[in-house]
Design an enzyme around this catalytic site. Structure first.
Site, short mmCIF file in Angstrom:
data_model
loop_
_atom_site.label_atom_id
_atom_site.label_comp_id
_atom_site.label_asym_id
_atom_site.label_seq_id
_atom_site.Cartn_x
_atom_site.Cartn_y
_atom_site.Cartn_z
CG HIS A 167 -2.80 6.86 3.90
ND1 HIS A 167 -3.98 6.26 4.24
CD2 HIS A 167 -2.05 5.91 3.30
CE1 HIS A 167 -3.94 4.98 3.88
NE2 HIS A 167 -2.78 4.76 3.29
CB CYS A 213 -0.95 0.00 1.20
SG CYS A 213 -0.12 0.24 2.77
#
Length: 681
Positions: A603, A447
């Protein structure tokens, strides 16, 4: 199986800290309120006998006491939130489940207010419901069940005509059903379990209390490195032992009994499973910190003084010992074992001196003053000579063994070897080798922050090698390895996959460009460390410290320092003038670099990589220049809340040389687009 169970126990232990965290506030109210009503404090401060002051004191006592009276429900809510990653839906589900289980048990067993009047019946009135008393254990069971329902059903899809109930709305519905079913076996088997617990605790305390308190202190301390000590001490503090209060109610658990006795001004009999920590935390460990400082190399003493000084002060005042204990735990395990033995002996010593001290948080001076000195119900002053003896023992034992066995405690480490280097082309090969090679890779993923690798044999993974290659941290969960390489994690994963498929990694960032870029970045970093960088809020919402983000990579600052925002609007805007450096393929994260050279990662949400871009709309592209306030990304806030672990959005400074962040509006509170978020230096 054993590793999976161990991991689950660690999660439960951590979840128990959330409800426990409210106890110091409740204890503060109760202790001060009770002390103000006591003759001892009134003798020294006659003015507090005033009617208005006494009314406030009674209100404070009641406000603190209500928390302890409802601990089972608080544990249900807290454990649910802790095990569900901080989502409030789990708490709602836990509350629904708790009242349904208690109401169903009460009706099934035909409990009435008349039954409750008999202390031997095991019945109680909980939130006004006559029911079976399951105590804190009942709350923990409901909290764990609510978290299971959340983790199982938070992203469930239903037919369109039932779409309103899909996702997180389905969780309380399932919890209502499961708690109703749970009530029947609980009603049938819990009385037997409760009788067994009472018999065990009575036998434990009556047979040889001295041995019991020593083993409690010794084992609890040994469990700290594994994070399991919260599970171990919970039964002793909240269930084992019993005492009847003035109202005829049976109170269970050493801590609950102690607090109830303080509240009533009764003769103290509790505290056996708490008081031993005061000499260790207030005297012993600070002395150990002094020994570590004195044995540090001369050139390192200034740094060690700051490190050990703050850790020692934290231990003395609050009883939080982990910063100090973890400084020697791994490099000197023998010292930690001796520390555990001394902890057990401290419990035994205070028991033999017939002291009865307790706390709401830990064995630091704050609790010692509020619940020992102020109430003045026991010989609290005996802790001081015992503590001074402990300080001498800790200091000389630690100093002798550190020098004799050449332990590498803080300030005595060897000079760090040079980190391994690898060009951008060589890095994926080096990481693959450090993971044990192609044959050891079972599953490969990534990720925005980390490389996620499931391996066949964890022993083949070179964790120090991964850190030398640039991983700021490596997490191990069973056979799952997570190497924190930051924004380049996905690129490394892509190139590793090509290598494993027999393809040639073609010029990911050409060798010559990579060398040139390395020089420029090095120059930029040395220059930017002298600059001040202003970062404005890229989102509107509630500011939260990184330490409260339910993801270890962010909360432990493995990616870098920063802050988080829980958004109230689905927009991300540029926090400064600069350029878009990187956009993750699934659109949930964006990397920016300011005109002054600050690198920032935003994020959006947690585990949002699994959404595969659904719910996100990009308004910029990589390499595009932006001005502060420009719209970068739109995101569907409701969709993320219903389908991701959390909508909380970390904002991270990814440059390791920038460590001084000044949060102008604090690390809590509401913030809007354009407000100054922090200044980085």
């Amino acid at each position: 199986m054993r590793k999976k169970l161990f991991g689950q126990l660690q999660r439960i232990g951590k979840a128990l800290m959330l409800p426990v965290a409210i106890l110091p506030a409740a204890g503060l109210l109760l202790a001060i309120g009770t002390a103000m009503q006591g003759e001892s404090l009134q003798h020294y401060l006659p003015f507090i006998q005033n009617g208005g002051v006494q009314t406030v004191a009674k209100l404070m006592t009641g406000a603190g006491g209500i928390i302890f009276d409802n601990l089972p429900m608080i544990f249900a809510l807290g454990v649910a939130i802790g095990l569900a990653g901080g989502d409030g839906v789990a708490a709602i589900a836990a509350f629904v489940g708790y009242i349904i289980m208690n109401k169903t048990m009460g009706d099934f067993l035909q409990v009435t207010p008349k039954n409750i009047g008999d202390p031997a019946s095991g019945y109680a009135s909980i939130l006004g419901i006559p029911t079976l008393q399951t105590g804190v254990f009942g709350g923990i069971i409901i909290g764990a069940l609510a978290a299971w329902c959340y983790n199982k059903f938070y992203n469930i899809n239903l037919p369109s005509y039932l779409g309103f109930f899909a996702g997180k709305r389905f969780v309380p519905i399932m919890m209502a059903t499961t708690s109703f079913i749970l009530a029947f076996p609980m009603a049938l088997i819990w009385p037997t379990i409760q009788s067994g617990l009472n018999a065990f605790s009575t036998g434990l305390l009556d047979s040889n209390t001295g041995v019991a308190v020593f083993l409690f202190g010794f084992i609890k301390r040994l469990l700290i490195p594994f994070g399991l000590h919260h599970i171990f001490h919970a039964p002793f503090w909240f269930e084992f032992g019993s005492w009847k209060n003035a109202a005829g109610e049976i109170i269970h658990g050493d801590q609950r009994i102690f607090i109830e006795q303080i509240r009533e001004g009764a003769h103290l009999t509790a505290g056996k499973f708490m008081q031993g920590e005061f000499p260790v935390m207030m005297f012993g460990l600070p002395a150990a910190a002094l020994a570590i400082y004195h044995t540090a190399k001369p050139e390192n003493k200034k740094v060690v003084a700051g490190l050990m000084g703050s850790a020692a002060l934290t231990s003395f005042l609050t009883g939080i010992t982990e910063p100090l204990e973890f400084s020697f735990l791994f490099v000197a395990p023998l010292l930690f074992f001796i520390h555990a033995v001394l902890d057990g002996l401290s419990f035994l010593t205070l028991y033999l001196l017939d002291l009865h001290l307790g706390y709401t948080f830990s064995g630091g001076f704050i609790d010692y003053f509020l619940l020992g000195i102020l109430p003045n119900k026991t010989q609290w002053w005996l802790v001081i000579p015992v503590g001074l003896v402990y300080a001498v023992i800790y200091y000389f034992v630690f100093r002798f063994l550190i020098v004799k066995l050449k332990y590498k405690t803080p300030g005595r480490e060897d000079k760090q070897s040079q980190a391994a280097t690898a060009s951008a082309t060589e890095l994926p090969y080096a990481v693959l080798e450090a993971m044990g090679g192609k044959a050891n890779i079972k599953h490969l993923d990534a990720c925005i922050t980390r490389l996620r690798v499931e391996v066949n044999d964890k022993s083949k993974v070179d964790v120090p090698g991964l850190k030398d290659l640039g991983a700021s941290g490596v997490l191990e969960v069973g056979n799952n390895m997570q190497a924190i390489f930051g924004p380049k994690s996905d690129q490394i994963k892509h190139e590793m996959q090509q290598i494993m498929n027999g393809q040639v990694v073609e010029n990911p960032t050409t060798m010559e460009d990579d060398k040139d870029e390395t020089v420029v970045v090095a120059e930029d970093k040395s220059a930017t460390s002298e600059l001040s960088h202003i970062v404005h809020a890229p989102l509107t919402g509630e500011v939260t410290p990184l330490s409260e983000v339910p993801d270890q990579v962010f909360s432990e600052k493995m990616m870098g320092d920063g802050i988080a925002i829980k958004p109230s609007q689905g927009e991300v805007r540029a926090p400064f003038n600069g350029k878009v450096q990187m956009i993750f393929p699934t659109k949930h994260a964006i990397g920016l670099v300011s005109d002054s050279g600050l690198e920032l990662l935003i994020h959006i949400g947690l585990d949002t990589v699994k959404l595969n871009g659904e719910g996100f709309t990009l308004h910029v592209e990589e390499g595009q220049e932006v001005k502060q306030g420009d719209l970068l990304i739109n995101f569907d806030l409701d969709y993320i809340r219903n389908h991701a672990k959390s909508d909380i959005t970390p904002i991270i400074v990814t440059q390791g040389n920038i460590t001084n962040l000044d949060f102008k509006q604090g690390e809590h509170g509401n913030i809007s687009f354009g407000d100054q978020l922090f200044e980085a230096k």
